[in-house]
Design a protein around this motif. Structure first.
Motif, mmCIF file in Angstrom:
data_model
loop_
_atom_site.group_PDB
_atom_site.id
_atom_site.type_symbol
_atom_site.label_atom_id
_atom_site.label_comp_id
_atom_site.label_asym_id
_atom_site.label_seq_id
_atom_site.Cartn_x
_atom_site.Cartn_y
_atom_site.Cartn_z
ATOM 1 N N SER A 275 0.811 -1.209 0.000
ATOM 2 C CA SER A 275 0.000 0.000 0.000
ATOM 3 C C SER A 275 0.849 1.266 0.000
ATOM 4 C CB SER A 275 -0.917 0.016 1.221
ATOM 5 O OG SER A 275 -1.772 -1.095 1.222
ATOM 6 N N TYR B 288 2.774 -2.914 7.687
ATOM 7 C CA TYR B 288 1.453 -2.329 7.908
ATOM 8 C C TYR B 288 0.770 -2.879 9.156
ATOM 9 C CZ TYR B 288 2.368 -1.009 3.096
ATOM 10 O OH TYR B 288 2.956 -0.507 1.956
ATOM 11 N N ARG C 178 -0.262 1.420 13.417
ATOM 12 C CA ARG C 178 -0.646 2.745 12.929
ATOM 13 C C ARG C 178 0.541 3.702 13.006
ATOM 14 N NH1 ARG C 178 -4.968 4.734 16.796
ATOM 15 N NH2 ARG C 178 -3.499 3.741 18.236
ATOM 16 N N LYS D 91 -4.066 12.236 9.461
ATOM 17 C CA LYS D 91 -4.832 10.987 9.472
ATOM 18 C C LYS D 91 -4.046 9.843 10.118
ATOM 19 C CE LYS D 91 -8.017 13.147 7.074
ATOM 20 N NZ LYS D 91 -7.352 14.413 6.744
ATOM 21 N N THR E 147 -4.346 5.409 10.161
ATOM 22 C CA THR E 147 -3.525 4.954 9.035
ATOM 23 C C THR E 147 -2.500 3.923 9.479
ATOM 24 O OG1 THR E 147 -3.782 7.098 7.935
ATOM 25 C CG2 THR E 147 -1.975 5.689 7.198
ATOM 26 N N GLY F 35 -3.052 9.670 4.917
ATOM 27 C CA GLY F 35 -3.683 8.350 4.973
ATOM 28 C C GLY F 35 -3.608 7.592 3.665
ATOM 29 N N THR G 122 -2.083 5.042 2.614
ATOM 30 C CA THR G 122 -2.008 3.580 2.601
ATOM 31 C C THR G 122 -3.357 2.939 2.899
ATOM 32 O OG1 THR G 122 -1.387 3.521 4.938
ATOM 33 C CG2 THR G 122 0.413 3.565 3.334
ATOM 34 N N GLU G 123 -4.371 3.749 3.184
ATOM 35 C CA GLU G 123 -5.698 3.224 3.467
ATOM 36 C C GLU G 123 -6.560 3.258 2.208
ATOM 37 O OE1 GLU G 123 -6.451 1.732 6.392
ATOM 38 O OE2 GLU G 123 -4.315 2.106 6.720
ATOM 39 N N ARG G 124 -7.389 2.250 2.042
ATOM 40 C CA ARG G 124 -8.191 2.144 0.829
ATOM 41 C C ARG G 124 -9.155 3.326 0.679
ATOM 42 N NH1 ARG G 124 -9.508 -3.947 -1.119
ATOM 43 N NH2 ARG G 124 -7.385 -4.749 -0.967
ATOM 44 N N PHE H 111 -8.617 6.438 0.100
ATOM 45 C CA PHE H 111 -8.318 7.599 0.927
ATOM 46 C C PHE H 111 -8.692 8.908 0.240
ATOM 47 C CE2 PHE H 111 -4.527 7.693 -1.649
ATOM 48 C CZ PHE H 111 -4.039 8.995 -1.587
ATOM 49 N N ARG I 190 -12.345 8.927 1.436
ATOM 50 C CA ARG I 190 -12.583 8.798 2.876
ATOM 51 C C ARG I 190 -11.814 9.813 3.704
ATOM 52 N NH1 ARG I 190 -10.153 4.148 4.338
ATOM 53 N NH2 ARG I 190 -11.034 4.365 6.413
ATOM 54 N N ARG J 70 -7.991 -7.224 11.879
ATOM 55 C CA ARG J 70 -7.054 -7.473 10.785
ATOM 56 C C ARG J 70 -6.104 -8.600 11.127
ATOM 57 N NH1 ARG J 70 -5.656 -1.235 8.996
ATOM 58 N NH2 ARG J 70 -7.580 -0.868 7.864
#
Length: 395
Positions: A204, A239, A242, A279, A283, A308, A310-312, A314, A317, A367
């Motif tokens: 990511s 990952y 955070r 974020k 993250t 953020g 690396t977050e889907r 982003f 969101r 996760r």
């Protein structure tokens, strides 16, 4: 591509033989394994430390043989490959000639046109490691991204047929990134949305840190399979935590010391950037542990909020980027506040803080449950079981 010139790693020899021929001492090799093991163990908070993992990695790397690699670039900006090219710990000449046989990458290879297509066909016909940059547009029958007259989706499917492992490098390859942001006019999706019959490792980031890419390749070289993954298919060593957990400004967050503007006094003092849109609390990324440019810095350390990336999704969101995350209550009291003020707001602040960190903890645990423990090296599994047994005895 043909075997590298004299001095490179030929396909017929092991990694140990190659290093010996290049004059690399056993001590230097073990030092390298120790650094890699420390990266894997510390960043992912693996139990038992890195010593056993370093020994196991050295043993496995000694007999490793040079893998063939196909590196596709689909609907993207080339930023992820540019990040890899600037990897301080593994320059591209070493990566290509020493760690892998880069049989196909249209940006770096000399052939073009029909000659390049023939190289891709030959490379895809044998076992290989497949790396992919860029999203896969499915809209308009794939016409939004074509290479040699064929759609990116078809090229990806053919290249994946005999791939031993597949790595989606960057946010575009993971889920579509900016192309997939609303309204997603091209119908962009990630590699795992097209290749559904086997696991896809997601590296990511927009772009990922170069060392995250090369470390994942090194792990594959040592063990013959990807590293342990989280529930989103991302390497746990990078990952598993955070940014907020390792942030150098974390003490300011806990003390309620926030910068309100980029040029105010709290910003100059290095206080928390949460109110400027950081974020980091939401993250999961290695930025605070690996950092960029051989550990020189990362956005928060340099005075800019984490976006953020690396977050889907982003782009949808996490925007607006310079506004705080909605629904998060954080401590708002500085350490200089009076006792009466602190007493009046203590309940609200503490409950809010618990909500923030509890929510993140729940996410992390979910996760972790989805992770693939069978991919953990034997040495790490042994340490984990031992730690759990000791915990049971203490309980």
């Amino acid at each position: 591509m043909k075997d590298p010139v004299e001095g490179g790693w030929s396909r017929g020899e092991t990694f140990e033989e190659f290093l010996s021929r290049r004059g690399v001492s056993r001590r230097e090799f073990l030092t390298f394994c120790g650094r890699m093991a420390a990266c894997f163990a510390a960043a992912a908070a693996l139990p038992g430390g890195s010593h056993a993992l370093a020994e196991e990695m050295a043993q496995r790397l000694s007999g490793a043989r040079r893998p063939s690699v196909i590196y596709l670039q689909l609907q993207e900006c080339t930023g992820c490959l540019e990040s890899l090219l600037r990897s301080g710990s593994s320059p591209i000449d070493r990566l290509v000639l020493e760690q892998v046989s880069l049989d196909y990458n249209e940006l770096l290879m000399a052939p073009s046109g029909s000659a390049a297509e023939e190289v891709l066909r030959e490379a895809a016909a044998k076992p290989h490691l497949l790396l992919v940059n860029g999203s896969v547009p499915l809209g308009y029958d794939g016409a939004c991204c074509t290479i040699g007259g064929d759609s990116a989706a078809n090229i990806l499917r053919r290249a994946a047929q005999k791939a031993d492992a597949i790595m989606a490098v960057g946010a575009c390859a993971e889920y579509g990134c900016v192309q997939a942001a609303s309204p997603n006019l091209t119908g962009a999706v990630g590699v795992s949305d097209v290749i559904t019959d086997r696991p896809v490792v997601n590296i990511s980031g927009c772009p990922p840190i170069a060392e995250t890419i090369t470390a994942t390749l090194t792990y594959y070289l040592a063990y013959g399979h990807p590293p342990p993954l989280d529930g989103m298919g991302r390497p746990l060593f990078a990952y598993g935590q955070r940014i907020h957990d390792k942030c150098p400004r974390r003490a300011s967050f806990d003390a309620g010391q926030f910068a309100e503007r980029f040029d105010d006094e709290n910003a100059r003092r290095g206080h928390c950037l949460y109110r400027l849109g950081c974020k980091g609390p939401a993250t999961f990324a290695p930025c605070a542990t690996l950092e960029w440019n051989l550990g020189q810095s990362f956005p928060i350390k340099a005075g800019h909020p984490c976006l953020g990336c690396t977050e889907r999704h982003f782009y949808d969101r996490m925007t607006p980027f310079y506004r705080r995350l909605p629904g998060f209550v954080v401590p708002g009291l500085g350490v200089e506040a009076t006792a009466n003020t602190i007493g009046a707001a203590a309940v609200v602040a503490s409950v809010g803080g618990v909500m923030v960190h509890s929510a993140a903890t729940v996410i992390a645990k979910k996760r972790a449950k989805k992770a693939q423990p069978e991919t953990l090296p034997l040495a790490v599994l042994g340490d984990k079981e031992k730690t759990e047994e000791e915990g049971d005895k203490r309980a």
